[in-house]
Design a protein around this motif. Structure first.
Motif, PDB file in Angstrom:
ATOM      1  N   THR B 230     -33.179 -50.999 -14.652  1.00 50.98           N
ATOM      2  CA  THR B 230     -34.193 -51.599 -13.779  1.00 50.98           C
ATOM      3  C   THR B 230     -34.892 -52.742 -14.489  1.00 50.98           C
ATOM      4  O   THR B 230     -34.725 -52.936 -15.686  1.00 50.98           O
ATOM      5  N   GLU B 231     -35.705 -53.442 -13.733  1.00 53.08           N
ATOM      6  CA  GLU B 231     -36.605 -54.427 -14.335  1.00 53.08           C
ATOM      7  C   GLU B 231     -37.562 -53.687 -15.266  1.00 53.08           C
ATOM      8  O   GLU B 231     -37.786 -52.497 -15.099  1.00 53.08           O
ATOM      9  N   PRO B 232     -38.187 -54.401 -16.205  1.00 48.84           N
ATOM     10  CA  PRO B 232     -39.142 -53.731 -17.103  1.00 48.84           C
ATOM     11  C   PRO B 232     -40.377 -53.234 -16.351  1.00 48.84           C
ATOM     12  O   PRO B 232     -40.851 -53.892 -15.423  1.00 48.84           O
ATOM     13  N   ASN B 257     -37.597 -51.569 -19.615  1.00 50.85           N
ATOM     14  CA  ASN B 257     -36.563 -51.291 -18.618  1.00 50.85           C
ATOM     15  C   ASN B 257     -36.193 -49.810 -18.634  1.00 50.85           C
ATOM     16  O   ASN B 257     -36.169 -49.182 -19.690  1.00 50.85           O
TER      17      ASN B 257
END
Ligand SMILES: Cc1cc2nc3c(=O)[nH]c(=O)nc-3n(C[C@H](O)[C@H](O)[C@H](O)COP(=O)(O)OP(=O)(O)OC[C@H]3O[C@@H](n4cnc5c(N)ncnc54)[C@H](O)[C@@H]3O)c2cc1C
Ligand SMILES: Cc1cc2nc3c(=O)[nH]c(=O)nc-3n(C[C@H](O)[C@H](O)[C@H](O)COP(=O)(O)OP(=O)(O)OC[C@H]3O[C@@H](n4cnc5c(N)ncnc54)[C@H](O)[C@@H]3O)c2cc1C
Lengths: 452, 380
Positions: B230-232, B257
């Motif tokens: 995922t995004e951070p 992330n």
């Protein structure tokens, strides 16, 4: 029944859909945007009432024709706006729309995914007030917004001059147009005149208009920095060895376009390096067939050709698909379209030569310049991993995280490749490319959960 | 023709670790390491990054503990920070009947092998890890399991191997291997020929190419575990986390992330060196993530990937001397859990090459366990 999916409702996708419908098919059309038209003929949101002339200028007639064509397809196509095609594997395309994921098993697929900006970074390009050229244009076309009251337009390519004119029309006088391509080089465009005099004349008119309004146009510049505190206050460049500073409160930055090729890659289409544009492009025949047999490509997504080419390619891809399904195709029309395509290709070659991607800037970028904005990585970091032992972009990604953020290198990939190949002193093709993975665009966890 | 004491086929963590241990133990030995692409570009460089001893079959524990000791000094060994960290690991139960399994693991690991591992009840779990979904009834919490960044580890092993004077030949695809008299000869796809007294098969999911050349192919299947990230997000999950009964595991890297993985494993094409992440898996994993850690609801998945790993029917690797050919040793087919074992496997294979014996029990990984019954009898 044969399930045909088209991704993209821009000029290429719309024309493909039209041909398929004419042959009695009912294609599914997926487009991330809420309205058809794609990039160039993007439609404004409901409630906005600017005229086609205001929005599309010289291209108004074409825009209206395309929109009309699409509108008459209503009911004859399964149009799914606001839908992202986020994954593609083994003949199934995965979509997300309004918080729900779905999948479509297709027999034939036309990818008409268009393009995005290609950007060569410059110190300060991540400041508030800096927009990509296309992004700035979308803001203008869609909702009538401008980055600042006196934006500078920096980069290269026809879009620079077009956008400057669109700003003038919108009542905004740009601080200037700063083109990395020397004027001498742009004269090569004249060589393309024979192939598309209309476009060339439009280009000339754009220039004259800028002169008339006293907008400075500087060609052959070397961008040095975008200054600010932190929002943009000025643009610094060098020309003929002299340093210049120009005051501005916004910047539109762009150096041409790059094809949006993720879905082609996920589909398994093979890619080849195109020396002229220094991009990796999916392989297809003139009519858009790929070696996969079930996947066809059209428009800017397969190689930048511009809107008129996209319309032709959309038709050709649809006809090729129909032909491959043993449906009858009007050979006269097909031959005519191929002829138009070949003529346009010559103009495109001139355009590419007249506004080249300024790859040589990469080697001169300061170590401190951010290249990958998703991961905030600098040119220096990339050079460090090159020295450490990264012979290609894949290993540079593993060691430095370039291209590991939300855009997966779609925005920085071109510049990263140039910086790496310059640092290694190797051919640009040898550093390879960042391989995209699903999801093509970030996928919300809660969207997915709701639909399972 | 180039002549070596030993040729190692495969530049993953197993091959590089073997080369590194050999070069350190016998600095004058002439070693070649042959890798089709770049060292560490396959399973070793794309895995989930769990460095975990707990939950392994008892037969793997001595090897895993040996590896664990090497991991504890990995920065010094490789000369770079590979983000190795003892974050601890959680295996969560959502059903009462699963608790007994975890308690069994804890007893084996703690009492049998002295690992720092404890059972947490639902209250303890909630207190230590408030982000876990309600409904969790308990968890195995192993304090000295951890994680490392495989992208960095695998590349660093390759670089360290080269620094130790091993002749590392990348972009060298082995086309054929044979043994005549006292020497092995190895021929590359480009035609280059190499000769050595001993041969180490660390070809990962491709290990059967070598094994079958010496008449001892094993029933290995290549598959692709499914990963995603995922995004951070702000850092809030320390331990590497999994559950007893759902096919999802995840961890948060210090950058923020969430890296996740799970099943079902996908088909791969080892012949084309291609692996695929299936979108339906990414969707399923995203949903499962949220069911274990509800706060991940707002996360956005930005990338999915896979790798090529060799699996054997009993989920144990092939590690030890060849049954047909003296001088040949195998270390391949690590069934999805070889990253943690890599450093130890290298130490063991180096011992086998140098002296024919190892101090670590590896009988359970003997290649003969898959030999046809008749062949096993003749040998016995
Ligand atoms: C920002 C921008 C501005 C431009 N402005 C001009 C201009 O003013 N004048 C000019 O001559 N040329 C302009 N161009 C070039 C122009 O885009 C093309 O020449 C023309 O639009 C190409 O048509 P197309 O059908 O190939 O692609 P597009 O018109 O780009 O259409 C592609 C469509 O596919 C959709 N799409 C892509 N990927 C997915 C996905 N995964 N899931 C769902 N939908 C997807 C996109 O949302 C888009 O609507 C611009 C390009 C860009 C990027
Ligand atoms: C997605 C994924 C997640 C995983 N997660 C974990 C985890 O969290 N924890 C854990 O402990 N384990 C994990 N594993 C397992 C672990 O990654 C592997 O067991 C381990 O990396 C195997 O190492 P290797 O060196 O045997 O294989 P590889 O790294 O695959 O190396 C074998 C090398 O041999 C080379 N080769 C093969 N044939 C030839 C030839 N003919 N000529 C030249 N070179 C050749 C290959 O190119 C390759 O580089 C995971 C695996 C995968 C795929």
């Amino acid at each position: 029944m044969t399930t045909i999916v088209i991704v993209g409702a821009g000029p290429a996708g719309v024309r493909a859909a039209e041909c398929l419908v004419a042959a009695g098919c009912r294609p599914i059309i997926l487009d991330e945007n809420d309205r058809s038209g794609g990039q160039i003929y993007r439609r404004q949101p409901p409630g906005f009432v600017r005229s086609a002339q205001t929005l599309y200028g010289t291209e108004a007639a074409k825009a209206e024709a395309l929109h009309r064509s699409f509108d008459t397809l209503a009911g004859k196509v399964d149009y799914r706006p606001g839908t992202i095609a986020w994954g593609l594997h083994a003949g199934v395309i995965h979509t997300v729309k309004a918080g729900r994921v779905d999948r479509i098993a297709f027999d034939r697929l036309i990818l008409a995914t268009g393009a995005t900006d290609r950007i060569m970074p410059v110190a300060g390009w991540t400041r508030p007030g800096v927009f990509s050229m296309g992004g700035a244009q979308i803001a203008l076309k869609f909702q009538g917004c401008v980055p600042g009251r006196r934006p500078a337009l920096v980069g290269t390519g026809p879009l620079l001059y077009l956008l400057a004119n669109q700003y003038l029309k919108a009542g905004v006088t740009p601080a200037g147009v700063f083109d990395t391509t020397p004027f001498r080089r742009q004269l090569r465009l004249v060589g393309g005149l024979a192939w598309d005099p209309r476009t060339l004349l439009i280009g000339l008119r754009y220039r004259l208009e800028l002169v008339r309004w006293g907008v400075p146009v500087r060609c052959g510049i070397d961008p040095l920095a975008i200054e600010g505190d932190p929002a943009v206050t000025g643009f610094v460049y060098a020309k003929s060895g002299k340093r210049h500073v120009i005051a501005c409160d916004g910047v539109a930055l762009g150096h041409g376009l790059r094809s949006e090729t993720q879905l082609a890659e996920l589909a398994g289409v093979s890619f080849a390096f195109d020396r002229r544009t220094r991009q990796w492009l999916p392989q297809r025949d003139e009519e858009g067939r790929t070696p996969l047999g079930t996947v066809y490509l059209a428009g800017d997504g397969a190689g930048i050709g511009g809107a008129d080419v996209a319309e032709i390619e959309g038709k050709l891809a649809a006809w090729a698909l129909l032909h491959d399904l043993n449906a009858a195709v009007d050979d006269g029309e097909r031959t005519r379209a191929l002829r138009q395509l070949r003529r346009a290709a010559r103009f495109r070659a001139a355009l590419d030569a007249g506004f080249p991607w300024p790859h040589d800037i990469a080697a001169r970028l300061d170590d401190g310049v951010v290249v990958c904005r998703c991961e905030t990585l600098t040119a220096g970091e990339l050079r460090r991993v090159a020295a450490e032992g990264a012979p290609d972009l894949g290993r540079a990604k593993a060691l430095s995280r370039i291209g590991m953020g939300r855009c997966q290198g779609r925005y920085c990939g071109s510049a990263c490749a140039e910086i790496l190949s310059a640092a290694l002193g190797c051919d640009i093709a040898d550093v390879g490319r960042l391989r995209p993975q699903a999801p093509t665009k970030p996928l919300h966890v809660d969207d997915v959960e709701a639909s399972l | 023709m180039s002549v070596y004491d030993t040729i190692i086929i495969g530049g993953g963590i197993m091959g590089c670790s073997t080369a590194l241990h050999l070069a350190r133990a016998a600095p004058r030995m002439k070693i070649a390491l042959l890798e089709r692409g770049l060292c560490g570009a396959q399973a070793s460089g794309v895995n989930f990054g769990n460095v975990r001893s707990n939950g392994r079959p008892v037969s793997q524990m001595p090897l895993s503990l040996r590896s664990r000791e090497i991991w504890s000094r990995i920065t010094e060994l490789l000369g770079v920070d590979c983000e190795y960290e003892r974050t601890g690991a959680l295996k969560i139960a959502f059903r009462d009947e699963d608790l007994a399994v975890l308690e069994g693991h804890v007893r084996d690991a703690r009492d049998g092998f002295g690992l720092a591992v404890e059972m947490l009840g639902s209250a303890g779990l909630r207190q230590l890890f408030p982000w876990i979904a309600s409904g969790a009834v308990g968890a195995r919490h192993s304090l000295d399991d951890g994680v490392a960044n495989p992208r960095l580890v695998a590349a660093a092993f390759g670089a360290a191997t080269r620094r130790h004077g091993v002749d590392v030949r990348e972009n060298f695809a082995v086309a054929s291997v044979s043994h005549s008299g006292a020497a092995f000869s190895v021929v590359g796809e480009g035609g280059a020929a190499l000769v050595a007294r001993s041969l180490v098969n660390c070809a990962g999911a491709w290990g059967n190419l070598v094994a079958s050349s010496f008449g001892e192919a094993v029933p290995m299947q290549a598959l692709g575990p499914q990963m995603g990230v995922t995004e951070p997000l702000p850092f809030f999950i320390l331990p590497s986390t999994s559950t007893v009964n759902s096919p999802i595991y995840f961890r948060q890297v210090r950058r923020g992330n969430i890296v996740f993985g799970g099943g079902p494993r996908a088909e791969v094409r080892p012949d084309l060196v291609r692996h695929y992440s299936l979108p339906e898996n990414t969707a399923r994993h995203a949903a499962l993530l949220r069911s274990v850690a509800p706060a991940l609801k707002s996360a956005r998945v930005i990338r999915a990937w896979s790798g090529i790993e060799g699996y054997l029917p009993d989920s144990l690797p092939i590690l030890g001397p060849s049954a047909t050919t003296p001088g040949l040793v195998h270390g391949f087919g690590f069934c999805g859990s070889g990253f943690q074992l890599g450093p130890g496997v290298g130490a063991v294979l180096a011992e086998l090459v140098l002296g024919g014996a190892t101090t670590t029990p590896i009988a359970a990984f003997d290649i003969r366990r898959f030999a046809p019954a008749a062949a096993q009898e003749t040998r016995a």
